[in-house]
Design a protein around this motif. Structure first.
Motif, PDB file in Angstrom:
ATOM      1  N   PRO A   1       0.828  -1.214   0.000  1.00  0.00           N
ATOM      2  CA  PRO A   1       0.000   0.000   0.000  1.00  0.00           C
ATOM      3  C   PRO A   1       0.858   1.258   0.000  1.00  0.00           C
ATOM      4  CG  PRO A   1       0.007  -1.023   2.170  1.00  0.00           C
ATOM      5  CD  PRO A   1       0.756  -1.943   1.261  1.00  0.00           C
ATOM      6  N   ILE A   2       0.262   2.315  -0.401  1.00  0.00           N
ATOM      7  CA  ILE A   2       0.997   3.583  -0.473  1.00  0.00           C
ATOM      8  C   ILE A   2       1.163   4.143   0.929  1.00  0.00           C
ATOM      9  CG2 ILE A   2       0.974   5.912  -1.440  1.00  0.00           C
ATOM     10  CD1 ILE A   2      -1.165   4.767  -3.390  1.00  0.00           C
ATOM     11  N   PRO A   3       2.379   4.480   1.293  1.00  0.00           N
ATOM     12  CA  PRO A   3       2.527   5.089   2.626  1.00  0.00           C
ATOM     13  C   PRO A   3       2.001   6.522   2.620  1.00  0.00           C
ATOM     14  CG  PRO A   3       4.632   5.118   1.474  1.00  0.00           C
ATOM     15  CD  PRO A   3       3.642   4.442   0.551  1.00  0.00           C
ATOM     16  N   SER A   4       1.499   6.964   3.739  1.00  0.00           N
ATOM     17  CA  SER A   4       1.118   8.378   3.819  1.00  0.00           C
ATOM     18  C   SER A   4       2.368   9.152   4.168  1.00  0.00           C
ATOM     19  CB  SER A   4       0.033   8.588   4.872  1.00  0.00           C
ATOM     20  OG  SER A   4       0.527   8.283   6.146  1.00  0.00           O
ATOM     21  N   SER A   5       2.850   9.892   3.205  1.00  0.00           N
ATOM     22  CA  SER A   5       4.203  10.426   3.293  1.00  0.00           C
ATOM     23  C   SER A   5       4.390  11.387   4.461  1.00  0.00           C
ATOM     24  CB  SER A   5       4.549  11.131   1.989  1.00  0.00           C
ATOM     25  OG  SER A   5       3.699  12.247   1.849  1.00  0.00           O
ATOM     26  N   GLY A   6       3.428  12.268   4.679  1.00  0.00           N
ATOM     27  CA  GLY A   6       3.610  13.286   5.715  1.00  0.00           C
ATOM     28  C   GLY A   6       3.660  12.692   7.096  1.00  0.00           C
ATOM     29  N   ALA A   7       2.868  11.655   7.323  1.00  0.00           N
ATOM     30  CA  ALA A   7       2.680  11.202   8.685  1.00  0.00           C
ATOM     31  C   ALA A   7       3.753  10.253   9.177  1.00  0.00           C
ATOM     32  CB  ALA A   7       1.320  10.528   8.802  1.00  0.00           C
ATOM     33  N   VAL A   8       4.297   9.451   8.286  1.00  0.00           N
ATOM     34  CA  VAL A   8       5.131   8.359   8.783  1.00  0.00           C
ATOM     35  C   VAL A   8       6.463   8.792   9.361  1.00  0.00           C
ATOM     36  CG1 VAL A   8       4.147   6.300   7.775  1.00  0.00           C
ATOM     37  CG2 VAL A   8       5.538   7.814   6.360  1.00  0.00           C
ATOM     38  N   SER A   9       7.418   9.011   8.499  1.00  0.00           N
ATOM     39  CA  SER A   9       8.727   9.331   9.063  1.00  0.00           C
ATOM     40  C   SER A   9       8.797  10.823   9.338  1.00  0.00           C
ATOM     41  CB  SER A   9       9.810   8.922   8.067  1.00  0.00           C
ATOM     42  OG  SER A   9       9.582   9.592   6.858  1.00  0.00           O
ATOM     43  N   ASP A  10       9.287  11.149  10.471  1.00  0.00           N
ATOM     44  CA  ASP A  10       9.324  12.563  10.847  1.00  0.00           C
ATOM     45  C   ASP A  10      10.771  12.987  11.036  1.00  0.00           C
ATOM     46  OD1 ASP A  10       8.236  15.045  11.621  1.00  0.00           O
ATOM     47  OD2 ASP A  10       8.735  14.552  13.682  1.00  0.00           O
ATOM     48  N   HIS A  11      11.216  13.803  10.136  1.00  0.00           N
ATOM     49  CA  HIS A  11      12.605  14.244  10.192  1.00  0.00           C
ATOM     50  C   HIS A  11      12.635  15.535  10.990  1.00  0.00           C
ATOM     51  CE1 HIS A  11      16.590  13.522   8.547  1.00  0.00           C
ATOM     52  NE2 HIS A  11      16.743  14.826   8.527  1.00  0.00           N
ATOM     53  N   SER A  12      12.625  15.371  12.314  1.00  0.00           N
ATOM     54  CA  SER A  12      12.328  16.553  13.129  1.00  0.00           C
ATOM     55  C   SER A  12      13.549  17.119  13.843  1.00  0.00           C
ATOM     56  CB  SER A  12      11.244  16.216  14.151  1.00  0.00           C
ATOM     57  OG  SER A  12      11.632  15.063  14.863  1.00  0.00           O
ATOM     58  N   SER A  13      14.625  17.266  13.098  1.00  0.00           N
ATOM     59  CA  SER A  13      15.770  17.924  13.725  1.00  0.00           C
ATOM     60  C   SER A  13      15.474  19.417  13.825  1.00  0.00           C
ATOM     61  CB  SER A  13      17.023  17.684  12.883  1.00  0.00           C
ATOM     62  OG  SER A  13      16.759  18.066  11.558  1.00  0.00           O
ATOM     63  N   PRO A  14      16.100  20.087  14.804  1.00  0.00           N
ATOM     64  CA  PRO A  14      15.834  21.523  14.925  1.00  0.00           C
ATOM     65  C   PRO A  14      16.252  22.280  13.662  1.00  0.00           C
ATOM     66  CG  PRO A  14      17.459  20.747  16.563  1.00  0.00           C
ATOM     67  CD  PRO A  14      17.059  19.569  15.758  1.00  0.00           C
ATOM     68  N   LEU A  15      15.628  23.399  13.485  1.00  0.00           N
ATOM     69  CA  LEU A  15      15.816  24.160  12.256  1.00  0.00           C
ATOM     70  C   LEU A  15      17.023  25.082  12.403  1.00  0.00           C
ATOM     71  CD1 LEU A  15      13.969  24.172   9.787  1.00  0.00           C
ATOM     72  CD2 LEU A  15      12.912  26.226  10.722  1.00  0.00           C
ATOM     73  N   ASP A  16      17.925  25.082  11.400  1.00  0.00           N
ATOM     74  CA  ASP A  16      19.021  26.051  11.504  1.00  0.00           C
ATOM     75  C   ASP A  16      18.543  27.410  11.001  1.00  0.00           C
ATOM     76  OD1 ASP A  16      20.047  26.406   8.541  1.00  0.00           O
ATOM     77  OD2 ASP A  16      19.599  24.269   8.861  1.00  0.00           O
TER      78      ASP A  16
ATOM     79  N   SER B   1       9.941  19.202   9.438  1.00  0.00           N
ATOM     80  CA  SER B   1       8.713  19.401  10.222  1.00  0.00           C
ATOM     81  C   SER B   1       8.805  20.665  11.069  1.00  0.00           C
ATOM     82  CB  SER B   1       8.408  18.177  11.076  1.00  0.00           C
ATOM     83  OG  SER B   1       9.309  18.112  12.146  1.00  0.00           O
ATOM     84  N   ALA B   2      10.023  21.044  11.448  1.00  0.00           N
ATOM     85  CA  ALA B   2      10.161  22.273  12.234  1.00  0.00           C
ATOM     86  C   ALA B   2       9.713  23.500  11.435  1.00  0.00           C
ATOM     87  CB  ALA B   2      11.604  22.440  12.706  1.00  0.00           C
ATOM     88  N   LEU B   3       9.732  23.371  10.106  1.00  0.00           N
ATOM     89  CA  LEU B   3       9.294  24.494   9.271  1.00  0.00           C
ATOM     90  C   LEU B   3       7.788  24.735   9.386  1.00  0.00           C
ATOM     91  CD1 LEU B   3      10.918  24.642   5.737  1.00  0.00           C
ATOM     92  CD2 LEU B   3      10.947  26.342   7.556  1.00  0.00           C
ATOM     93  N   GLN B   4       7.081  23.685   9.799  1.00  0.00           N
ATOM     94  CA  GLN B   4       5.634  23.835   9.904  1.00  0.00           C
ATOM     95  C   GLN B   4       5.285  24.916  10.939  1.00  0.00           C
ATOM     96  OE1 GLN B   4       3.622  20.081  10.265  1.00  0.00           O
ATOM     97  NE2 GLN B   4       4.968  19.071   8.793  1.00  0.00           N
ATOM     98  N   ASN B   5       6.060  24.947  12.018  1.00  0.00           N
ATOM     99  CA  ASN B   5       5.823  25.996  13.031  1.00  0.00           C
ATOM    100  C   ASN B   5       6.097  27.383  12.467  1.00  0.00           C
ATOM    101  OD1 ASN B   5       5.275  23.977  14.768  1.00  0.00           O
ATOM    102  ND2 ASN B   5       7.226  24.088  15.872  1.00  0.00           N
ATOM    103  N   VAL B   6       7.158  27.464  11.676  1.00  0.00           N
ATOM    104  CA  VAL B   6       7.519  28.756  11.085  1.00  0.00           C
ATOM    105  C   VAL B   6       6.415  29.215  10.139  1.00  0.00           C
ATOM    106  CG1 VAL B   6       9.211  29.947   9.648  1.00  0.00           C
ATOM    107  CG2 VAL B   6       9.968  28.235  11.315  1.00  0.00           C
ATOM    108  N   LEU B   7       5.962  28.284   9.310  1.00  0.00           N
ATOM    109  CA  LEU B   7       4.882  28.619   8.376  1.00  0.00           C
ATOM    110  C   LEU B   7       3.632  29.063   9.128  1.00  0.00           C
ATOM    111  CD1 LEU B   7       5.324  25.777   5.766  1.00  0.00           C
ATOM    112  CD2 LEU B   7       5.086  28.198   5.221  1.00  0.00           C
ATOM    113  N   ALA B   8       3.294  28.319  10.187  1.00  0.00           N
ATOM    114  CA  ALA B   8       2.099  28.665  10.957  1.00  0.00           C
ATOM    115  C   ALA B   8       2.242  30.074  11.522  1.00  0.00           C
ATOM    116  CB  ALA B   8       1.887  27.656  12.075  1.00  0.00           C
ATOM    117  N   ASP B   9       3.442  30.381  11.998  1.00  0.00           N
ATOM    118  CA  ASP B   9       3.685  31.689  12.596  1.00  0.00           C
ATOM    119  C   ASP B   9       3.552  32.798  11.539  1.00  0.00           C
ATOM    120  OD1 ASP B   9       4.606  33.556  14.586  1.00  0.00           O
ATOM    121  OD2 ASP B   9       6.503  33.595  13.484  1.00  0.00           O
ATOM    122  N   ILE B  10       4.201  32.589  10.422  1.00  0.00           N
ATOM    123  CA  ILE B  10       4.190  33.635   9.391  1.00  0.00           C
ATOM    124  C   ILE B  10       2.785  33.843   8.834  1.00  0.00           C
ATOM    125  CG2 ILE B  10       5.042  34.299   7.102  1.00  0.00           C
ATOM    126  CD1 ILE B  10       7.521  32.599   7.685  1.00  0.00           C
ATOM    127  N   LEU B  11       2.096  32.738   8.584  1.00  0.00           N
ATOM    128  CA  LEU B  11       0.804  32.834   7.906  1.00  0.00           C
ATOM    129  C   LEU B  11      -0.352  32.984   8.888  1.00  0.00           C
ATOM    130  CD1 LEU B  11       1.375  30.092   5.195  1.00  0.00           C
ATOM    131  CD2 LEU B  11       1.909  32.528   5.079  1.00  0.00           C
TER     132      LEU B  11
END
Lengths: 950, 174
Positions: free
Chosen positions: B4-19, B56-66
């Motif tokens: 089956p097709i993996p759900s790309s966003g949810a599975v692996s989370d590359h959540s290192s802090p953002l430089d 994934s850390a960019l999601q917070n940045v996007l949420a903040d900006i938008l």
């Protein structure tokens, strides 16, 4: 009473002109903008639905609510189809039945068949709908591709202390996500993935419900039609069997709830849609934090002791009352009639408060009665009475839906009045402009879908300067609503005020340095408020708890009058009341100078009225205010005190001073649920009742008188009002009522603004906002509609006078205080619930610049020292506060926030200046001296002698 | 068999802090799109083009900006399989699984390609080849179709795919 099931009409009622249509040959007329589903529900032709619920906008995804409409092709969804005149709708026939069954089969083929062991068995819309559509088989079987097998392998998310998330039961109707967005306005939830991978998600990556942005308001649980999101108490105990409609006892919003019970056990609190203050919404406190009522710390037996250093002795009610009365009488015999008094509690019912002030005035024979409103909204009373003629907010909560510009000053509604905060956020998302005046960047300045048009980040203590600067712009730029002012206001005083406001010293440019804000920002904010349409002011303790608290209230009233913002929907001046019954405690004559209904004790006619009814002579001289009581206690002239449900040792400023006063008393009687900080110095403890045991009324911030109904018996076996009546009798003055409705009858008899109020009317389903009198027999949602209560609105000159509490090189920072969502005031209740998981301790927010200067890292323990004292808290580095300002909450006794606050107070009302204290902050690795002492005290002063027999 | 097709966003989370450089670039990209939430998809495409994935850390940045909820941003990203939450391999191979390609033997082709790279499922091989399913590349007339590093290929065979992958692994174009 059996379980109350509220009708769910699927979508909201429209607001347009009447539209008439036929639903299965039944004629129905509904407002334009209503959906076909809504209209059908109104004539008891409910259409099956899953994704629709009438607290949310229509979504149209579940395809259960299909109908046929004459002349319309296909089978449109009734939730998204607006009514039209003459429409002919068929809600049920063979074709629709087949379609619905087919859709239902698909749903059920992807849903676990474990109804009998499911937590919401019997309380599940999916189950109900399957029954309604006549589902008898699932042709697709249960072994095909589905989401629940995969989902049930993952652990249920139980991270939230009050509810759980089980993705295997989810039908992806998005009701939870939409409730989080539309109702609560937090945007904490989403549907992640797609197809069978779709899951409700609380945010990014590994977030669970607890670690996410979720504020645990319960809106998602309320909206969920299955057992996907469900209260843990229901999982544990099963579905409830009866409901009692009552009123939340936390903040001044006064939300209506259904207490849902099994036997005498409270299973859950469910927000009541018919409640006018909350319309079916709730917050984490009212919805979930009721466990304190049955907490093991609850004291349910009367206790006495000779000295506060002795251990407590449990005694009978009679013994406790006799002991208290004898001590009070002894104090009066020795130190005079005026040597005793008491404090009423804004946490109690109107009826309970009324009897306490009556006991003090009639049985004690003194006007030494005050209330905790002294330390919060007394300037509101003074300021609004002076300018407008009545001591209350002017609007309903719903009025905010008509506001175009919201001026929010010194209030943090999303934390302190969350249900109203959600209402305000909704209006802001729908396009209203906002001006936030606050030293701290609260969520209403910026959060998801919220961005204030102006954030006036003022220096603490300069509120009046901000108002004067705005007034200056209004007056000098020709923005006064001349027609309104000349019709409604005292012109002589207006001209005096106009000249004052126009003075150059009040211009934004002159005041900018004091306020610490760009004058252009002030000018634009003033122009927006004056010209942006309906302007409304909402404010909190950031206005009142200042040395110029009363001045500020009058300055806001000036601004609203000058811009014509009174007397209709969407405008007005609105104090957000901290406690459930602050409004009521003030209304009920809790102040030393006022009898019920804000009538001065010196007024002969009023006094005669009460004297005749009560059969006793009353004093014409005002009594002592709370701070005067403390001072007199230390002087030795005030010796006895009755404290109803209030923890003055924790909540009042300058703790050391308060403790010294309490120690000096001969007799301190505490009526409370818990042995609180004040009880440490008490001689008599009278066990109180929680709101779940009370019978009476609370009055919320919109003057709405809400019924509080007992859902369980008093744990102390005696209601608070009866205990007070007994004490009064023991003091020589009989008070006798069969039940609290008789107390309300007496209030109505003696108080013109309550003339038409009775429990009978409220129990009959009416919702009343005072004044309820001959002129307004059904109450007064909006005040000052045809003119101000005092006659002509009175402009008051409001010179800015800086507080004497200033920063200097020894105390360079200004400390201001506030609240957090999960905890409530001194925390006596919420600290005894799982809410503490969100906020285990008070922390101090400090700006990165100030932290760096002091070598403070995030999470360090720091000492906060003022001229009055010192305490130690953990620091959080945050740019929510500007440089030069630090901020903390005051929910935990050991934090000792009031060890550092000063004796300064409002010039008119003595409301303490909690919001400005000059402090120094530095790193520390030990508790302050006061905290060490306080820990020791906790060991000794709360001891209770245990009977040998036990 | 086809996984089956993996759900790309949810599975692996590359959540290192953002430089801070990444964050600054992300903010610049948002600014290029007027910081308008309506342009979220365009911003996400630009970020994936630039960073290779959406940390994934960019999601917070996007949420903040938008001024959006973090969850909202996450909901959008996780809906589209094309947005990845961790870096791809050196070569990205997209194999079409739509009807036309299936009828021309795509399923067997996919199994053999996965097998060749020692993979039991879609994902990234130890040698750095990312293999993903697609519906569809719109190249039905030339089924079975594939796309390697944004280059569309038609009438692919095992041999031609191997050759293209090898070329791209060496950094060249086929």
């Amino acid at each position: 009473m059996s379980l109350i099931i509220e009708n769910d009409h699927g979508t909201r009622e429209g607001t347009g002109k009447p539209v008439t249509l036929w639903i299965d040959d039944v004629q129905v007329t509904v407002p334009e903008g209503s959906s076909v589903m809504h209209a059908a529900s109104k004539v008891e032709r409910p259409i099956p639905k899953l994704c629709a619920t009438d607290s949310l906008d229509a979504w149209g995804s579940c395809r259960m609510c299909l109908v046929e409409i004459e002349g319309v092709r296909g089978t449109p969804s009734s939730c998204t189809t607006p009514v039209r005149d003459g429409m002919k709708v068929t809600t049920q026939n063979n074709r629709l039945e087949r379609l619905r069954k087919g859709v239902m089969e698909l749903y059920i083929s992807d849903h676990p068949l474990d109804c009998l062991t499911c937590p919401t068995n019997g309380d599940c819309e999916l189950q109900d709908t399957a029954g309604t559509v006549g589902l008898r088989e699932v042709r697709y079987g249960m072994t095909g591709e589905n989401h629940f097998e995969e989902a049930s392998k993952a652990p249920i998310d139980v991270s939230n202390p009050y509810f759980q998330y089980d993705p295997s039961k989810c039908i992806v109707c998005s009701r939870c996500v939409r409730a989080c967005e539309e109702t609560q306005g937090t945007f904490a939830l989403t549907i992640e993935g797609r197809g069978f991978d779709s899951r409700v998600s609380a945010g990014v990556g590994m977030d669970d419900f607890f670690s996410s942005d979720c504020v645990s308001c319960g809106a998602c649980v309320q909206a969920c039609p299955t057992a996907t999101l469900v209260e843990k108490s229901v999982v544990e105990h099963g579905t409830p069997s009866r409901s009692v409609v009552t009123t939340c006892a936390y903040c001044g919003v006064g939300c209506s709830f259904k207490a849902e019970m099994q036997g005498n056990e409270l299973i859950r609190m469910v927000p009541y849609k018919d409640g006018k203050a909350n319309e079916g919404h709730s917050c984490v406190k009212g919805r979930f934090a009721f466990g304190y009522a049955t907490h093991k710390d609850r004291q349910t037996e009367p206790m006495i002791r000779e000295s506060y250093t002795d251990p407590w002795q449990k005694v009978s009610w009679d013994e406790a009352i006799a002991f208290a009365a004898n001590r009070l009488k002894a104090a009066q015999a020795k130190y005079g009639q005026g040597s005793i008094g008491g404090i009423t509690s804004s946490r109690c019912t109107n009826e309970e408060i009324y009897v306490v002030q009556k006991m003090i005035r009639a049985a004690f024979g003194t006007n030494n009665v005050d209330t905790c409103a002294r330390v919060c909204h007394s300037p509101t009373g003074y300021g609004l009475k002076t300018t407008l003629g009545t001591s209350a907010g002017t609007q309903t909560f719903k009025s905010v839906e008509q506001s175009d510009v919201i001026l929010l000053i010194g209030a943090n509604p999303t934390d302190a009045h969350p249900v109203f905060g959600s209402r305000m956020k909704k209006r802001l998302r729908d396009g209203a402009k906002s001006i936030v005046v606050d030293p701290r960047r609260i969520d209403l300045v910026k959060s998801a879908h919220i961005r204030a048009d102006h954030h006036i980040q003022l220096r603490p203590g300069t509120n009046v300067a901000v108002m004067n600067a705005m007034a200056h712009v209004v007056v000098t730029e020709g923005l006064v609503n001349e027609a309104f002012v000349s019709e409604r206001c005292d012109m002589e005083e207006f001209e005096r005020w106009r000249a004052f406001a126009a003075e150059e010293r009040n211009s934004p440019e002159s005041l900018a340095d004091i306020i610490g804000v760009d004058p252009q920002e002030l000018r634009e904010a003033a122009r927006l408020f004056a010209t942006g349409g309906n302007g409304a002011i909402y404010y909190g303790l950031g206005v009142t708890e200042h040395s110029q608290g009363s001045t500020m209230v009058m300055a806001m009233a000036n601004l609203c009058m000058a811009t014509g913002n009174f007397g209709r929907e969407g405008v007005g001046i609105n104090p957000l009341r901290g406690q459930n019954n602050v409004q009521g405690s003030c209304d009920m004559g809790s102040f030393p100078h006022e009898l019920p209904g804000y009538r001065h004790v010196g007024d002969d006619a009023t006094r005669t009225l009460f004297e005749q009814d009560w059969g006793v002579e009353l004093l014409a001289e005002p009594g002592l205010r709370i701070p005067n009581m403390f001072a007199a206690a230390i002087d030795g002239s005030y010796k006895g005190m009755f404290v109803q449900g209030e923890d003055i040792a924790q909540s009042d400023p300058n703790t050391s001073h308060v403790e010294e006063a309490l120690k000096a008393l001969d007799i301190l009687i505490v009526q409370d649920l818990f042995l609180n900080e004040t009880a440490a110095f008490a001689h008599v403890f009278l066990p109180g009742t929680s709101f779940l045991e009370k019978d009476g009324t609370f009055t919320n911030a919109e003057r709405r008188i809400n019924r509080v109904r007992p859902v369980m018996k008093e744990q102390s076996n005696l209601s608070e009002w009866e205990a007070v009546c007994r004490l009064s009798a023991a003091m020589g003055y009989e008070m006798s009522y069969d039940d609290p409705s008789q107390i309300m009858d007496e209030i109505a008899r003696l108080t013109p603004s309550f003339a038409g109020v009775s429990h009978q009317r409220l129990d009959g389903g009416e919702s009343l906002q005072w004044p309820v009198n001959d002129a307004n027999p059904n109450g007064s949602p909006i005040m000052h509609v045809d003119g101000f209560v005092r006659g002509k609105g009175l402009f008051m000159v409001t010179d800015y006078v800086a507080t004497s509490e200033r920063s200097n090189r020894f105390y360079p920072l200004l400390l201001t205080t506030g609240r957090i969502l999960s905890q409530y005031n001194v925390g006596a209740q919420t600290r005894r619930t799982e809410n503490s998981r969100w906020h285990q301790e008070d922390i101090i927010e400090i700006h990165p610049h100030d932290a760096e200067e002091r070598g403070i890292a995030d999470g360090d323990h720091v000492s906060i020292a003022s001229r009055m004292g010192a305490t130690t808290l953990r620091a959080e580095i945050s740019d929510r506060v500007p440089a030069g300002v630090v901020y903390t909450t005051f929910h935990h006794p050991l934090s000792g926030a009031n060890v550092i606050t000063t004796d300064n107070s409002d010039w008119a009302t003595n409301c303490p200046e909690y919001k400005v204290t000059a402090v120094q902050v530095h790193r520390s690795n030990r508790p302050s001296d006061w905290q060490e002492e306080h820990k020791d005290k906790s060991q000794t002063h709360y001891r209770i002698t245990i009977d040998a027999a036990e | 068999m086809i996984a089956p097709i993996p759900s790309s966003g949810a599975v692996s989370d590359h959540s290192s802090p953002l430089d801070s450089a990444t964050e600054a670039r992300a903010r610049a990209i948002c600014a290029d799109h007027n910081n308008d939430p309506a342009n979220l998809l365009e911003m996400l495409h630009d970020m994936q083009d630039e960073f290779g994935y959406i940390p994934s850390a960019l999601q917070n940045v996007l949420a903040d900006i938008l001024n959006l909820g973090k969850a909202e941003v996450h909901g959008v990203i996780s809906f589209y399989h094309d947005f990845r939450s961790s870096p791809a391999g050196k070569v990205v191979v997209k194999l079409c699984r739509a009807e036309a390609c299936q009828s021309m033997g795509a399923n067997g082709l996919i199994e053999r390609i996965l097998d060749r790279h020692n993979m039991s499922d879609f994902g990234t091989s130890s040698s750095g080849v990312t293999i993903e399913p697609v519906y569809c590349l719109g190249n039905c007339a030339l089924a079975p179709a594939a796309m390697i590093d944004e280059q569309l290929l038609g009438r692919v065979s095992e041999t031609s795919l191997d050759a293209s992958i090898a070329t791209h692994m060496q950094g060249g174009q086929s």
